[in-house]
Design a protein around this motif. Structure first.
Motif, PDB file in Angstrom:
ATOM      1  N   LEU A 125       5.502  70.201  23.515  1.00 43.10           N
ATOM      2  CA  LEU A 125       5.717  71.438  24.259  1.00 43.10           C
ATOM      3  C   LEU A 125       6.150  72.520  23.272  1.00 43.10           C
ATOM      4  O   LEU A 125       7.107  72.336  22.521  1.00 43.10           O
ATOM      5  N   ILE A 126       5.419  73.601  23.265  1.00 49.34           N
ATOM      6  CA  ILE A 126       5.841  74.707  22.407  1.00 49.34           C
ATOM      7  C   ILE A 126       5.861  76.000  23.214  1.00 49.34           C
ATOM      8  O   ILE A 126       5.282  76.082  24.293  1.00 49.34           O
ATOM      9  N   THR A 127       6.546  76.966  22.671  1.00 49.83           N
ATOM     10  CA  THR A 127       6.570  78.290  23.291  1.00 49.83           C
ATOM     11  C   THR A 127       5.919  79.276  22.329  1.00 49.83           C
ATOM     12  O   THR A 127       6.268  79.328  21.151  1.00 49.83           O
ATOM     13  N   ASN A 139       5.097  83.371  22.056  1.00 44.87           N
ATOM     14  CA  ASN A 139       5.313  84.680  22.677  1.00 44.87           C
ATOM     15  C   ASN A 139       4.083  85.530  22.414  1.00 44.87           C
ATOM     16  O   ASN A 139       3.896  86.064  21.321  1.00 44.87           O
ATOM     17  N   ASP A 142       4.549  88.117  26.372  1.00 42.15           N
ATOM     18  CA  ASP A 142       4.851  87.090  27.374  1.00 42.15           C
ATOM     19  C   ASP A 142       5.166  85.767  26.690  1.00 42.15           C
ATOM     20  O   ASP A 142       4.423  85.343  25.801  1.00 42.15           O
ATOM     21  N   ALA A 143       6.236  85.100  27.135  1.00 38.81           N
ATOM     22  CA  ALA A 143       6.546  83.769  26.610  1.00 38.81           C
ATOM     23  C   ALA A 143       5.683  82.765  27.354  1.00 38.81           C
ATOM     24  O   ALA A 143       5.714  82.699  28.573  1.00 38.81           O
ATOM     25  N   ARG A 144       4.899  82.008  26.608  1.00 37.61           N
ATOM     26  CA  ARG A 144       4.032  81.019  27.252  1.00 37.61           C
ATOM     27  C   ARG A 144       4.437  79.639  26.763  1.00 37.61           C
ATOM     28  O   ARG A 144       4.411  79.367  25.566  1.00 37.61           O
ATOM     29  N   GLU A 145       4.780  78.768  27.717  1.00 41.95           N
ATOM     30  CA  GLU A 145       5.109  77.388  27.359  1.00 41.95           C
ATOM     31  C   GLU A 145       3.866  76.537  27.554  1.00 41.95           C
ATOM     32  O   GLU A 145       3.251  76.570  28.620  1.00 41.95           O
ATOM     33  N   TYR A 158       1.911  72.668  26.655  1.00 42.82           N
ATOM     34  CA  TYR A 158       1.810  71.350  26.043  1.00 42.82           C
ATOM     35  C   TYR A 158       0.555  71.334  25.191  1.00 42.82           C
ATOM     36  O   TYR A 158      -0.527  71.615  25.685  1.00 42.82           O
ATOM     37  N   ASN A 203       5.722  77.141  16.761  1.00 44.79           N
ATOM     38  CA  ASN A 203       6.605  77.203  17.928  1.00 44.79           C
ATOM     39  C   ASN A 203       7.536  78.406  17.820  1.00 44.79           C
ATOM     40  O   ASN A 203       8.186  78.612  16.796  1.00 44.79           O
ATOM     41  N   GLY A 204       7.578  79.200  18.862  1.00 41.45           N
ATOM     42  CA  GLY A 204       8.491  80.347  18.884  1.00 41.45           C
ATOM     43  C   GLY A 204       7.941  81.610  18.255  1.00 41.45           C
ATOM     44  O   GLY A 204       8.609  82.643  18.248  1.00 41.45           O
TER      45      GLY A 204
END
Lengths: 281, 155, 792
Positions: B4-6, B8, B12-15, B17, B69-70
């Motif tokens: 799982l990563i986020t 941006n 928009d922050a999108r999570e 898999y 990620n991030g």
């Protein structure tokens, strides 16, 4: 692309532990621009990929007038072209990095990756070797330093042992002037047909110390000691320079490939070494 | 192995898999249906997939999404504001810098990165900066003209 | 006219969506339940498949099916009817031997590696000479010879021409494989519905021919095939044929009952896509002492690879350059198109012309040198002229070749004086112009240092070349026609449906300009539909620089038809005669009666709503008054108009490295009349990029049938940083047959470039480059050779 495990360690110790656990069966990814290409082309099938981008110990960038430059493996080519420190003290590194690939790739690709990928045509190797750079290698059990000139052992191969990482490069304080000339058909986006780095330190009108290092003409970056010796102690007349260039060309035996015929590479060595020396005067 | 990563993306922050094998370009196109970044070579040579990550232009095909990620990511879809094209996009339209348009989103993003860092580039600087974006239609002439016109306007 | 749109720099209608990243290309097509197909290519260049075991591949999770030669329909397809989807005898390394359909492309790719194949190797033939040698194995036994086709053209009397010559020159040329390198790789999505109707989302340039080709390949009626063209990410001739991956995708969809996408990787694009034919050429040419050309004699050997394509017709164009560029009283041209086990070749922008212009214009330069004449004056004195017919039968209507040469000569003068364009001056349109040469549009301002400051190893030179290109269609098929309809709705909005396709070149916008101008509406009020064979009328395809001329005329005729219908109703409503009406600004107005007018919208509504109402629907069909060339003599007027152009290249040669840097490329083109000058410049500038690559950096390096550089790192396109200053000059000659006087320009931009550069290299350092690309290595070898000869 095959599937693999993916790790993002936060410290050097963590990274080295994973590397040790995997007993060498992990590919280290920094910029990724070389590794991903090799994975996509099925040249490498890693069981695990170790993303070292978050390891702070690999990010050194400092200068000390006695010890010289410490530059971490994660330093990107873009960093090399932008860093005031590098531009001021080692402009050759900034310009060599700036000739590589594209702005987008330079934002990703790292110094460590360029060296560890150990391509015979790696553009950063000749100028760094000409600057007498030293590679710092770390593993869980040890830390060692080795002259960069001895780091490469063949195309894609280096002295890095299983479980070992390239942490940083140490470049002694600059002595004399260094130039790196790259010969390629296009201005950017090209692999060097020949790369030639030259460092000349003069004193009292004579060459005190010389370095000639060639890229893309041998399985590893090639230091031409006979060429260097022909310059040292001499006044650098055009005849002396021509002679060193000739010796350099004669001392390498490049291959023919899709980028160039061997004879042409030899000829370019002669031209580039001569122009490189001239550029340092 | 899925992680799982986020990301941006365009604010928009999108999570998500993701499979560790997937490139950032794969994720943008296949998972998030942001198909403005184009796959021209999948090896970092053409620049059609250029996006801006953490303020720097990058070829998204040469990045494992899992490594980022991030990250803050700007894609061509994030350029227009309030339904209005960004001045770079507008200049490319008006100066004739777009033909087949496949390379265009990559150019838009790399031009953005260029002008963010160097708002008044010389033409030679612009040409060097954009060397990683291949175009087969325009001969680059009108693309460069568009860059120079945006630089001029912003003065 | 009041709201003149013709001649305006109208931005492309499709550009805003492309700039926003919202345009849907083939790679962006996503359909419910869509599967992914991958193709297995032969491991050997010539081999019989004696066993294939697909069981392991079929068992892989996610694999839907594996297709093999057993899945082939019984029919052959392709220009030479020599191709099948999957081969049981592989004739090249790009031969498709099996295919996998899976839920994702990675699984399909993995499955390919699980297919076991046993081959029986056959002898390889990698050179056309070997293929033609006695007893050579037949690559297609049913064809009885490896010589697919021999072109044999002549006019006049060669012996007479030779005897009249004061100078005769001869040269051999070697031309490489090059690739289109569309930025978007080949892609297709195929979907069979429950009525056995196939819909194909495709990047083709020839939707209607492909419709027919596919129906033949699959053995289904053409009426069951619908082609939808997605936005095309570059074409340049790549889309001028049917390729095996298209019927393969269809077969995959039929077998799985689901839509299937086949998308090429970049590597696959280089390996399995078509390339421009490599050729060996020998040319002789002569001239009288006064400079009059006497004869030309060219013979070519083309390696067409393992299968025939429309590219095999390119000698027709090479022949045209040889016989009709300049006035040539006696000429002969022969070409052998030979099967080998090499790559497949196909049509590529210029269609033989970049090749032939390179060798013909190099010889023109040699003749000028031998005669001690100025290369521009020599060309001008032999130039084609308006209202003439060449011995080959080309009817030249408008012709601005002389003006093109004069324009680039002016650029050469400023180059000789070391004057470089300044960005200081602008014309009324805000365009940057070269201050030294009137009318030249300049695109770069990288200033080389003055000549006297160059180091001694850098030499400067200037070279010229011209081009002749079809500009009014090219009849290589029974019809060279295009259909169009123009509908006006009750909001006054106009929809043009044209048979022709936008492939990035800007045809949509040019055609909209033509229709808008004719109907007197704003460009914003036009929609162009051009991508669906179920909707649009027939067209032979986007090729031969034909769209502005042919589709432009069709659109114009349809718009005139619609205008007649509008005027008919408007005349009744306004109580005046039809001949008193004109259309502008969305209104039909009565001439000479100020204020008396009616809006288009009102006319449409009145026409729709009255009893017995009618649609405003104009129809246009245009097929130019041209001929298929005679099948024995190859003579005939293939095009309704001819475009001309000239280029001047200024180069720097590094005599120590052989590296050539082009400083400036001046391009002048006779385009009849520029419907959209910005689009015309775009065609020329983009063509120049391809021409520069062909001249200096681009080559598919092929050894034993294998491409050694299938990537964009070692197949080198010019980048923005490598481009020279490009000056463009549009010469307008107002062709009588063209829509608003226009002629085609799509292919001319890159045609003379290699010759202009080769001639500039000679001017700089005195070596004649006869092999493309002129890489640093080849230039240095030529310089060495020259020095060796000088010493002997």
């Amino acid at each position: 692309m095959n599937s693999f495990d993916h790790f993002t360690p936060a410290t050097l110790t963590e990274a080295l532990s994973i590397l040790a656990e995997r007993n060498g069966n992990a590919s280290i990814i920094a910029g990724g621009t070389d590794l991903l290409l090799r994975v996509k082309n099925h040249i490498v099938k890693p069981a695990a990929v170790l993303n070292v981008k978050r390891v702070p110990e690999l990010r050194a960038l400092s200068f000390d007038s006695n010890e010289g430059l410490r530059v971490g493996a994660l330093t990107t080519l873009r960093d090399l072209t932008r860093s005031p420190l590098i531009r001021d003290c080692y402009p050759v590194l900034a310009s060599a990095a700036g000739l590589m690939a594209s702005e987008q790739i330079r934002s990703l690709a790292t110094l460590g990756g360029n060296l560890c990928n150990a391509s015979p045509s790696a553009d950063l190797a000749p100028p760094l070797i000409a600057l007498d750079a030293v590679a710092c290698l770390v593993s869980l059990s040890s830390e060692r330093q080795i002259p960069l000139a001895e780091f490469f052992t063949g195309p894609g191969r280096s002295v890095l042992q299983k479980g070992e990482l390239l942490k940083e490069i140490i470049v002694p304080p600059p002595q004399g002037k260094t130039a790196y000339l790259k010969h390629s058909p296009r201005a950017f986006m090209d692999i060097a047909i020949v790369g030639a780095a030259v460092r000349i330190q003069q004193q009292g009108g004579k060459c005190q110390q010389a370095r000639i290092v060639l890229g893309a003409v041998a399985p590893t970056p090639l230091r031409v000691r006979s060429g260097e010796e022909s310059l040292e102690g001499q006044t650098l007349t055009s005849e002396v320079i021509r002679q060193a260039a000739k010796i350099s060309a004669e001392s390498c035996s490049p291959i023919s490939d899709v980028r160039s015929a061997a004879w042409y590479r030899k000829r370019m060595v002669e031209v580039l070494v001569r122009r490189g020396i001239e550029a340092t005067l | 192995m899925k992680t799982l990563i986020t990301l941006n993306i365009n604010g928009d922050a999108r999570e998500i898999y993701i499979d560790a094998r997937r490139s950032l370009l794969d994720i943008l196109r296949d998972e998030l249906a942001l198909m403005g970044a184009h796959r021209g070579c999948d090896s970092g040579d053409c620049g059609a997939c250029t996006v801006i990550v953490n303020g720097q232009p990058v070829t998204s095909c040469m990045m494992l999404a899992a490594d980022w990620n991030g990250a803050e990511i700007l894609t061509v879809e994030g350029m227009a504001k309030d339904g209005q094209l960004h001045p770079i996009q507008r200049a490319l339209v008006e100066k004739g810098g777009i033909q087949c348009g496949f390379c265009t989103p990559g150019f838009v993003m790399n031009i953005k990165a260029l002008l963010d860092e160097n708002p008044k580039p010389t033409e030679a600087e612009a040409r060097a900066w954009l060397a990683g974006n291949l175009c087969r239609c325009t001969g680059y002439a009108k693309i460069i003209e568009a860059v120079m016109s945006v630089a001029e306007e912003s003065a | 006219m009041t709201d003149a749109l013709i001649g305006q720099r109208v931005p492309k209608l499709d550009a805003p969506s492309k700039a926003a990243g919202k345009t849907i290309y083939g790679h962006d097509v996503r359909l419910p339940s869509m599967l992914h197909g991958r193709i297995l290519y032969s491991r050997y260049a010539h081999a019989k498949i004696i066993r294939m075991d697909t069981s392991r591949a079929e068992k892989l999770r996610g694999v839907k099916c594996v297709l093999t030669p057993k899945d082939n329909p019984p029919h052959r397809f392709g220009y030479g009817k020599d191709n099948k989807p999957f081969k049981d005898i592989a004739r090249s390394l790009r031969d498709e031997i099996a295919g996998v359909v899976a839920t994702d492309a990675d699984i399909a790719e993995e499955a390919l590696s699980l297919i076991e194949v046993d081959y029986e190797l056959l002898p390889n033939i990698f050179s056309p000479r070997e293929a033609l040698s006695e007893g050579a194995l037949l690559i297609h036994p049913e064809h009885k010879s490896n010589l697919f086709q021999r072109y044999n053209y002549s006019h006049g009397d060669l012996a007479q021409g030779e005897s009249e010559s004061a100078v005769v020159v001869e040269e051999k040329f070697l031309l490489p494989y090059v690739s289109h390198v569309c930025m978007e790789t080949s892609v297709v999505v195929a979907q069979f519905d429950h009525r056995d109707h196939l819909t194909l989302w495709s990047t083709t340039q020839i939707p209607f021919l492909l419709q027919r080709d596919l129906s033949e390949a699959l053995g289904i009626p053409g009426s069951n095939v619908r082609i939808i063209q997605t936005a095309v990410g570059g074409a340049f001739g790549r889309g001028l044929d049917i390729y095996p991956y298209e019927p393969i995708a269809a077969l995959m969809s039929r077998k799985t009952g689901q839509p299937v996408r086949v998308a090429f990787s970049r590597e696959e694009e280089f390996l399995a896509g078509p390339a421009r034919q490599p050729a060996e050429v020998t040319v002789r040419a002569g001239a009288k002492a006064d400079g009059t050309l006497t004869f030309r004699d060219a013979s070519c050997m083309l390696d067409i690879g393992a299968y025939v394509s429309w590219g095999t017709v390119t000698p027709l164009v090479m022949m045209e350059t040889t016989a009709s560029l300049y006035q040539v009283p006696h000429a002969r041209f022969t070409a052998d198109c030979v099967y080998t086990n090499n790559l497949i070749t196909g049509a590529m922008r210029g269609y033989g012309n970049p090749q032939s212009t390179f060798f013909i214009e190099t010889l023109m330069d040699r003749l000028a040198e031998a005669l001690k004449m100025d290369p521009v004056n020599f060309r001008i004195m032999n130039a084609n002229v308006p209202n003439s017919e060449t011995p080959q039968g080309l009817v030249i209507t408008s012709c601005g070749l002389k003006e093109c040469l004069e324009a680039v000569a002016a650029s050469a003068d400023s180059a000789r004086m070391n004057v470089y364009p300044e960005r200081s001056r602008r014309n009324e349109g805000g365009r940057l112009v070269l201050s030294e040469v009137e009318g030249m549009t300049v695109t770069a301002n990288i200033k080389p240092s003055p000549f006297n400051l160059q180091p001694p190893h850098i030499k400067r030179g200037i070279g010229f070349a011209s081009t002749l290109n079809v500009g009014g269609g090219a009849r290589i098929y029974r019809s060279d026609g295009c259909g169009a309809t123009v509908k006006v709705d009750d909001f006054g909005h106009v929809t043009l449906v044209t048979g022709s396709t936008e492939i990035g070149q800007g045809s949509e916008t040019a055609l909209a300009q033509i229709v808008a101008q004719t109907l007197g509406v704003k460009i914003e009020n036009i929609t162009v539909l051009n991508s669906d064979t179920d909707i649009k009328p027939w067209d032979v395809g986007v090729h031969a620089s034909r769209t502005t001329f042919i589709a432009g005329n069709a659109a114009y005729l349809a718009a005139v038809d619609a205008r007649n219908q509008i005027f008919e109703t408007a005349a009744q409503l306004l109580g005046v005669g039809v001949d008193q009406l004109s259309a502008s600004a969305g209104q039909v107005t009565v001439r000479d009666e100020a204020g008396k007018s009616i809006s288009l919208e009102q006319v449409a509504r009145r026409r729709h709503f009255k009893e017995g109402g009618k649609v405003i629907l104009g129809e246009g069909w245009y097929d130019p008054p041209t001929q298929l060339v005679d099948k024995d003599t190859y003579k005939g007027n293939i095009s309704a108009a001819y475009g001309f152009g000239a280029q001047m290249a200024e180069v720097e040669v590094d005599i120590e490295t052989g590296k050539v840097r082009v400083l400036r490329l001046a391009c002048a083109n006779d385009v009849g009349h520029a419907i959209n000058p910005m689009a015309v410049e775009g065609q020329i500038e983009g063509g120049a990029q391809m021409g520069l690559g062909y001249a200096l950096t681009e080559e598919l390096i092929v050894k034993d049938g294998k491409v050694l550089n299938p990537d964009l790192l070692d197949y080198r396109l010019f980048t923005s940083a490598d481009m020279p200053i490009i000056e463009t000059r549009i010469i307008e000659t107002d062709d009588p047959g063209g829509p608003f006087g226009a002629k085609g320009v799509g292919e001319m931009g890159g045609t003379p470039t290699a010759a202009a550069i080769a001639n500039a290299i000679y001017d700089a350092v005195g070596v004649r480059m006869t092999q493309l690309p002129m890489t640093p290595e080849r230039v240095l070898a030529a310089l060495d050779e020259k020095e060796k000869r000088a010493r002997v």
